[in-house]
Design a protein around this motif. Structure first.
Motif, PDB file in Angstrom:
ATOM      1  N   TRP A  97     -11.187  23.233  31.656  1.00 40.58           N
ATOM      2  CA  TRP A  97     -12.168  22.148  31.704  1.00 40.58           C
ATOM      3  C   TRP A  97     -11.544  20.776  31.947  1.00 40.58           C
ATOM      4  O   TRP A  97     -12.221  19.773  31.961  1.00 40.58           O
ATOM      5  CB  TRP A  97     -12.970  22.105  30.398  1.00 40.58           C
ATOM      6  N   ARG A  98     -10.236  20.704  32.140  1.00 43.87           N
ATOM      7  CA  ARG A  98      -9.567  19.433  32.368  1.00 43.87           C
ATOM      8  C   ARG A  98      -9.911  18.911  33.763  1.00 43.87           C
ATOM      9  O   ARG A  98      -9.854  19.638  34.742  1.00 43.87           O
ATOM     10  CB  ARG A  98      -8.062  19.628  32.223  1.00 43.87           C
ATOM     11  N   LEU A  99     -10.282  17.638  33.863  1.00 45.20           N
ATOM     12  CA  LEU A  99     -10.678  17.055  35.137  1.00 45.20           C
ATOM     13  C   LEU A  99      -9.479  16.399  35.812  1.00 45.20           C
ATOM     14  O   LEU A  99      -8.692  15.714  35.181  1.00 45.20           O
ATOM     15  CB  LEU A  99     -11.771  16.003  34.927  1.00 45.20           C
ATOM     16  N   SER A 100      -9.394  16.599  37.127  1.00 50.89           N
ATOM     17  CA  SER A 100      -8.304  15.988  37.889  1.00 50.89           C
ATOM     18  C   SER A 100      -8.816  14.728  38.586  1.00 50.89           C
ATOM     19  O   SER A 100      -9.998  14.385  38.517  1.00 50.89           O
ATOM     20  CB  SER A 100      -7.770  16.979  38.913  1.00 50.89           C
ATOM     21  N   GLY A 101      -7.925  14.038  39.282  1.00 51.86           N
ATOM     22  CA  GLY A 101      -8.305  12.831  40.001  1.00 51.86           C
ATOM     23  C   GLY A 101      -9.305  13.118  41.120  1.00 51.86           C
ATOM     24  O   GLY A 101     -10.214  12.319  41.384  1.00 51.86           O
ATOM     25  N   ALA A 102      -9.158  14.263  41.766  1.00 51.81           N
ATOM     26  CA  ALA A 102     -10.092  14.625  42.838  1.00 51.81           C
ATOM     27  C   ALA A 102     -11.497  14.871  42.279  1.00 51.81           C
ATOM     28  O   ALA A 102     -12.493  14.570  42.948  1.00 51.81           O
ATOM     29  CB  ALA A 102      -9.588  15.870  43.575  1.00 51.81           C
ATOM     30  N   ASP A 103     -11.584  15.416  41.084  1.00 53.24           N
ATOM     31  CA  ASP A 103     -12.890  15.626  40.452  1.00 53.24           C
ATOM     32  C   ASP A 103     -13.584  14.297  40.194  1.00 53.24           C
ATOM     33  O   ASP A 103     -14.781  14.145  40.470  1.00 53.24           O
ATOM     34  CB  ASP A 103     -12.734  16.393  39.138  1.00 53.24           C
ATOM     35  N   TRP A 104     -12.836  13.334  39.647  1.00 51.56           N
ATOM     36  CA  TRP A 104     -13.418  12.017  39.373  1.00 51.56           C
ATOM     37  C   TRP A 104     -13.829  11.320  40.670  1.00 51.56           C
ATOM     38  O   TRP A 104     -14.877  10.686  40.730  1.00 51.56           O
ATOM     39  CB  TRP A 104     -12.436  11.138  38.605  1.00 51.56           C
ATOM     40  N   ARG A 105     -12.981  11.434  41.685  1.00 54.24           N
ATOM     41  CA  ARG A 105     -13.293  10.796  42.965  1.00 54.24           C
ATOM     42  C   ARG A 105     -14.570  11.390  43.563  1.00 54.24           C
ATOM     43  O   ARG A 105     -15.430  10.669  44.069  1.00 54.24           O
ATOM     44  CB  ARG A 105     -12.123  10.974  43.922  1.00 54.24           C
ATOM     45  N   GLY A 106     -14.710  12.693  43.503  1.00 53.83           N
ATOM     46  CA  GLY A 106     -15.919  13.345  44.010  1.00 53.83           C
ATOM     47  C   GLY A 106     -17.157  12.944  43.238  1.00 53.83           C
ATOM     48  O   GLY A 106     -18.221  12.715  43.818  1.00 53.83           O
ATOM     49  N   PHE A 107     -17.031  12.868  41.926  1.00 47.36           N
ATOM     50  CA  PHE A 107     -18.160  12.459  41.098  1.00 47.36           C
ATOM     51  C   PHE A 107     -18.586  11.031  41.421  1.00 47.36           C
ATOM     52  O   PHE A 107     -19.774  10.743  41.588  1.00 47.36           O
ATOM     53  CB  PHE A 107     -17.806  12.586  39.610  1.00 47.36           C
ATOM     54  N   LEU A 108     -17.609  10.122  41.480  1.00 43.02           N
ATOM     55  CA  LEU A 108     -17.942   8.716  41.745  1.00 43.02           C
ATOM     56  C   LEU A 108     -18.522   8.518  43.143  1.00 43.02           C
ATOM     57  O   LEU A 108     -19.444   7.715  43.313  1.00 43.02           O
ATOM     58  CB  LEU A 108     -16.703   7.843  41.552  1.00 43.02           C
ATOM     59  N   SER A 109     -18.026   9.250  44.122  1.00 39.18           N
ATOM     60  CA  SER A 109     -18.582   9.099  45.472  1.00 39.18           C
ATOM     61  C   SER A 109     -20.012   9.632  45.534  1.00 39.18           C
ATOM     62  O   SER A 109     -20.877   9.015  46.174  1.00 39.18           O
ATOM     63  CB  SER A 109     -17.700   9.797  46.506  1.00 39.18           C
ATOM     64  N   ALA A 110     -20.298  10.733  44.857  1.00 37.70           N
ATOM     65  CA  ALA A 110     -21.665  11.251  44.828  1.00 37.70           C
ATOM     66  C   ALA A 110     -22.588  10.302  44.064  1.00 37.70           C
ATOM     67  O   ALA A 110     -23.741  10.083  44.473  1.00 37.70           O
ATOM     68  CB  ALA A 110     -21.686  12.637  44.186  1.00 37.70           C
ATOM     69  N   TYR A 111     -22.108   9.729  42.981  1.00 34.64           N
ATOM     70  CA  TYR A 111     -22.903   8.787  42.197  1.00 34.64           C
ATOM     71  C   TYR A 111     -23.228   7.541  43.017  1.00 34.64           C
ATOM     72  O   TYR A 111     -24.375   7.098  43.054  1.00 34.64           O
ATOM     73  CB  TYR A 111     -22.143   8.407  40.920  1.00 34.64           C
ATOM     74  N   CYS A 112     -22.211   6.993  43.676  1.00 37.71           N
ATOM     75  CA  CYS A 112     -22.435   5.784  44.484  1.00 37.71           C
ATOM     76  C   CYS A 112     -23.363   6.066  45.667  1.00 37.71           C
ATOM     77  O   CYS A 112     -24.234   5.246  45.987  1.00 37.71           O
ATOM     78  CB  CYS A 112     -21.106   5.234  44.970  1.00 37.71           C
ATOM     79  N   ALA A 113     -23.198   7.207  46.310  1.00 42.02           N
ATOM     80  CA  ALA A 113     -24.067   7.551  47.439  1.00 42.02           C
ATOM     81  C   ALA A 113     -25.514   7.704  46.977  1.00 42.02           C
ATOM     82  O   ALA A 113     -26.446   7.251  47.658  1.00 42.02           O
ATOM     83  CB  ALA A 113     -23.575   8.831  48.094  1.00 42.02           C
ATOM     84  N   SER A 114     -25.713   8.330  45.813  1.00 42.55           N
ATOM     85  CA  SER A 114     -27.068   8.480  45.283  1.00 42.55           C
ATOM     86  C   SER A 114     -27.663   7.130  44.911  1.00 42.55           C
ATOM     87  O   SER A 114     -28.844   6.868  45.184  1.00 42.55           O
ATOM     88  CB  SER A 114     -27.058   9.381  44.044  1.00 42.55           C
ATOM     89  N   LEU A 115     -26.875   6.267  44.310  1.00 41.75           N
ATOM     90  CA  LEU A 115     -27.342   4.942  43.930  1.00 41.75           C
ATOM     91  C   LEU A 115     -27.738   4.129  45.159  1.00 41.75           C
ATOM     92  O   LEU A 115     -28.797   3.492  45.183  1.00 41.75           O
ATOM     93  CB  LEU A 115     -26.262   4.215  43.130  1.00 41.75           C
ATOM     94  N   VAL A 116     -26.912   4.170  46.191  1.00 41.47           N
ATOM     95  CA  VAL A 116     -27.226   3.448  47.428  1.00 41.47           C
ATOM     96  C   VAL A 116     -28.497   4.000  48.057  1.00 41.47           C
ATOM     97  O   VAL A 116     -29.363   3.238  48.517  1.00 41.47           O
ATOM     98  CB  VAL A 116     -26.033   3.505  48.405  1.00 41.47           C
ATOM     99  N   ALA A 117     -28.663   5.313  48.089  1.00 42.07           N
ATOM    100  CA  ALA A 117     -29.858   5.922  48.676  1.00 42.07           C
ATOM    101  C   ALA A 117     -31.108   5.518  47.910  1.00 42.07           C
ATOM    102  O   ALA A 117     -32.157   5.234  48.512  1.00 42.07           O
ATOM    103  CB  ALA A 117     -29.710   7.437  48.695  1.00 42.07           C
TER     104      ALA A 117
END
Length: 75
Positions: free
Chosen positions: A49-69
């Motif tokens: 269950w440990r999150l890597s940097g790529a996991d955080w980057r993917g989460f933040l990009s999806a969050y920002c894209a949803s917020l912009v939409a």
């Protein structure tokens, strides 16, 4: 005199006192694993269950894209 029935197939655990626990299968109510096995499983689950940097980057990009939409849709 009262006649007792003998049941050959018992689908419930009559030693359990709570009605929900009575309906569970016997394998669910067995004794827990030894401490060393339990610790090894916990460590393995913690690593899975440990999150890597790529996991955080993917989460933040999806969050920002949803917020912009949503902002574009509302405006």
């Amino acid at each position: 005199m009262r006649r007792l029935q003998r049941r050959t197939l018992v689908l419930t655990s009559e030693s359990a006192r709570h009605p929900f626990r009575r309906t569970l299968s016997p394998r669910v109510c067995t004794a827990p694993f030894p401490a060393d096995v339990e610790a090894a499983e916990n460590e393995q689950a913690r690593c899975a269950w440990r999150l890597s940097g790529a996991d955080w980057r993917g989460f933040l990009s999806a969050y920002c894209a949803s917020l912009v939409a949503i902002v574009v849709f509302i405006a």
